[in-house]
Design a protein around this motif. Structure first.
Motif, PDB file in Angstrom:
ATOM      1  N   SER A  31       0.836  -1.197   0.000  1.00 47.95           N
ATOM      2  CA  SER A  31       0.000   0.000   0.000  1.00 47.95           C
ATOM      3  C   SER A  31       0.874   1.251   0.000  1.00 47.95           C
ATOM      4  N   ILE A  32       0.281   2.352  -0.438  1.00 41.53           N
ATOM      5  CA  ILE A  32       0.997   3.632  -0.315  1.00 41.53           C
ATOM      6  C   ILE A  32       0.688   4.248   1.061  1.00 41.53           C
ATOM      7  N   TYR A  33      -0.262   3.632   1.791  1.00 44.57           N
ATOM      8  CA  TYR A  33      -0.656   4.161   3.096  1.00 44.57           C
ATOM      9  C   TYR A  33       0.029   3.406   4.226  1.00 44.57           C
ATOM     10  N   GLY A  34       0.119   4.050   5.378  1.00 45.96           N
ATOM     11  CA  GLY A  34       0.667   3.408   6.569  1.00 45.96           C
ATOM     12  C   GLY A  34       2.151   3.140   6.434  1.00 45.96           C
ATOM     13  N   PHE A  38       3.195  -6.571   4.561  1.00 44.61           N
ATOM     14  CA  PHE A  38       4.074  -7.715   4.352  1.00 44.61           C
ATOM     15  C   PHE A  38       5.077  -7.498   3.205  1.00 44.61           C
ATOM     16  N   PRO A  39       4.628  -7.045   2.027  1.00 46.64           N
ATOM     17  CA  PRO A  39       5.613  -6.871   0.938  1.00 46.64           C
ATOM     18  C   PRO A  39       6.696  -5.843   1.271  1.00 46.64           C
ATOM     19  N   GLY A 108       3.499 -19.896   6.161  1.00 46.89           N
ATOM     20  CA  GLY A 108       4.726 -20.131   6.933  1.00 46.89           C
ATOM     21  C   GLY A 108       5.732 -18.996   6.903  1.00 46.89           C
ATOM     22  N   GLN A 109       5.350 -17.841   6.334  1.00 46.87           N
ATOM     23  CA  GLN A 109       6.299 -16.720   6.268  1.00 46.87           C
ATOM     24  C   GLN A 109       6.108 -15.704   7.397  1.00 46.87           C
ATOM     25  N   PHE A 110       5.020 -15.851   8.149  1.00 48.08           N
ATOM     26  CA  PHE A 110       4.724 -14.922   9.246  1.00 48.08           C
ATOM     27  C   PHE A 110       4.293 -15.768  10.444  1.00 48.08           C
ATOM     28  N   ASN A 111       5.093 -15.710  11.512  1.00 45.34           N
ATOM     29  CA  ASN A 111       4.866 -16.618  12.641  1.00 45.34           C
ATOM     30  C   ASN A 111       4.555 -15.855  13.926  1.00 45.34           C
ATOM     31  N   GLY A 314       8.643   4.813   6.322  1.00 38.62           N
ATOM     32  CA  GLY A 314       7.910   3.696   6.904  1.00 38.62           C
ATOM     33  C   GLY A 314       8.946   2.614   7.057  1.00 38.62           C
ATOM     34  N   VAL A 315       8.508   1.374   7.018  1.00 42.98           N
ATOM     35  CA  VAL A 315       9.458   0.276   7.210  1.00 42.98           C
ATOM     36  C   VAL A 315      10.532   0.265   6.105  1.00 42.98           C
ATOM     37  N   THR A 316      10.207   0.847   4.951  1.00 42.96           N
ATOM     38  CA  THR A 316      11.179   0.866   3.850  1.00 42.96           C
ATOM     39  C   THR A 316      12.384   1.767   4.155  1.00 42.96           C
ATOM     40  N   GLY A 317      12.319   2.560   5.210  1.00 43.49           N
ATOM     41  CA  GLY A 317      13.454   3.395   5.598  1.00 43.49           C
ATOM     42  C   GLY A 317      14.486   2.658   6.450  1.00 43.49           C
ATOM     43  N   MET A 318      14.184   1.412   6.818  1.00 43.10           N
ATOM     44  CA  MET A 318      15.085   0.693   7.732  1.00 43.10           C
ATOM     45  C   MET A 318      16.516   0.536   7.212  1.00 43.10           C
ATOM     46  N   PRO A 319      16.707   0.129   5.941  1.00 43.55           N
ATOM     47  CA  PRO A 319      18.091  -0.033   5.475  1.00 43.55           C
ATOM     48  C   PRO A 319      18.899   1.265   5.602  1.00 43.55           C
ATOM     49  N   GLU A 320      18.241   2.403   5.320  1.00 45.30           N
ATOM     50  CA  GLU A 320      18.952   3.676   5.422  1.00 45.30           C
ATOM     51  C   GLU A 320      19.334   3.979   6.882  1.00 45.30           C
TER      52      GLU A 320
END
Ligand SMILES: [Zn+2]
Length: 352
Positions: A31-34, A38-39, A108-111, A314-320
């Motif tokens: 999503s573009i929101y939040g 998962f992706p 099995g990808q989210f536990n 968002g979570v996509t900023g983690m590597p930076e």
């Protein structure tokens, strides 16, 4: 760069449960929101964390806007009243069910992890591990009768309060500038709850507690003291942040502070401004590491629960963010501890 990020706090469950808040997005579609889905999580080092249940998600109980409560030199947001426990129990059960729906749907990808070995295994396999966390103990009966039922359903971490009162304790109101020492400590039921959590091996979270409540937990609990999403008061003097004495007590108990990306808890002026650099997050991590050592600081984003810097996205900023930690002189051993190792150590010590 292979650092796995296990994060101290997100409100993604609430965001997706409350469709209006989450703009009707689903966990498995990008999503573009939040901040988290998962992706986006899969391509951004995110390997799991504490998935909070914050009930009841009604509009008036969202994090209040400090702009509506300005004072001469900051803001003072009044404490919301107690939430109805019955309504909280219903919403809590709904959100527990939603979390397990995601587990089923993930192949099995989210536990939903309930012990340290499944958490370690999930990290090792490059899957996402979710720890079921309550942000506020409203759904728990005052006599603690249903606590074991929630434990059986996977509850492994509990924040006694959000910033409001309940039968067990009182949260700290959002006030800037202010110490966290506002209001009374734990009730007798609150102290019973701490002891029962120790017995069951449920982690106790002190974020959102006022200072008296914090010290009551320190005195009562035999487990490491944790703040899943709080920052250093010395850098940002808001009531929600931790004083040096509190951070020192957390370290003494072998606990950990999860540094949050909430802009008003990062900034020295306490403003809700998204024009806040990622370096501010690093500054809080560094401050805590310098004060008590790198074993006692971790990440506690508050993704999907607060206003974060534009630069974080968002979570996509983690590597930076991880790259910036590196540039600030943290070694790879430090980075492993900050990104997931410290949380893992504390959970191993707390869970039974
Ligand atoms: Zn919170």
């Amino acid at each position: 760069m292979n650092y796995k990020v296990f994060d101290g706090h997100n409100d993604t469950l609430l965001n997706i449960y409350q469709q209006q808040l989450g703009k009707e997005r689903s966990f498995f579609e990008e999503s573009i929101y939040g901040h988290v889905d998962f992706p986006r999580a899969r391509r951004s080092l995110f390997s799991g964390g504490f998935f909070a249940i914050f009930p009841p998600p009604t509009a008036e109980l969202m994090v209040p806007d400090p702009e509506d409560h300005l004072t001469e030199d900051g803001y003072d947001v009044p404490l919301p009243s107690e939430a109805d426990p019955e309504a909280c129990r219903k919403v809590t059960q709904d959100m527990i069910d939603l979390l397990y729906d995601w587990e089923k749907e993930s192949n099995g990808q989210f536990n939903v992890v309930k012990d340290a070995s499944s958490l370690e295994e999930s990290l090792l396999q490059g899957q996402i591990a979710a720890v079921l966390h309550f942000e506020g103990a409203e759904a728990i009966d005052r006599d603690l009768k249903n606590l074991e039922t929630f434990y059986q359903q996977g509850l492994r971490s509990l924040g006694l309060v959000w910033s409001r009162p309940n039968a067990f304790a009182t949260g700290v109101p959002y006030r800037f500038p202010s110490t966290p020492d506002i209001g009374e400590g734990l009730t007798e039921a609150g102290r019973d709850l701490v002891r029962k959590c120790n017995e069951l091996g449920i982690m106790i979270d002190t974020s959102h507690l006022n200072e008296k409540g914090f010290w009551d937990v320190v005195n009562e609990s035999n487990a490491p003291i944790i703040a899943t999403h709080s920052n250093a008061h010395a850098l940002s003097p808001i009531s929600r942040n931790l004083t040096d004495d509190q951070i020192t007590a957390i370290a003494k108990s072998k606990g950990v502070v999860g540094v949050t990306y909430s802009v008003n808890m990062l900034r020295s002026d306490g403003k809700m401004s998204t024009d806040t650099s990622l370096q501010k997050i690093i500054d809080h991590i560094k401050y805590i590491a310098d004060l008590v050592g790198v074993d006692h600081v971790a990440l506690g984003s508050d993704f999907d629960g607060t206003t974060i810097p534009d630069a974080m996205k968002g979570v996509t900023g983690m590597p930076e963010l991880v790259q910036l930690l590196k540039e600030n002189g943290f070694s790879s051993s430090d980075l492993n501890k900050i990104t997931h190792g410290n949380w893992l150590r504390v959970l191993k010590e707390t869970w039974i």
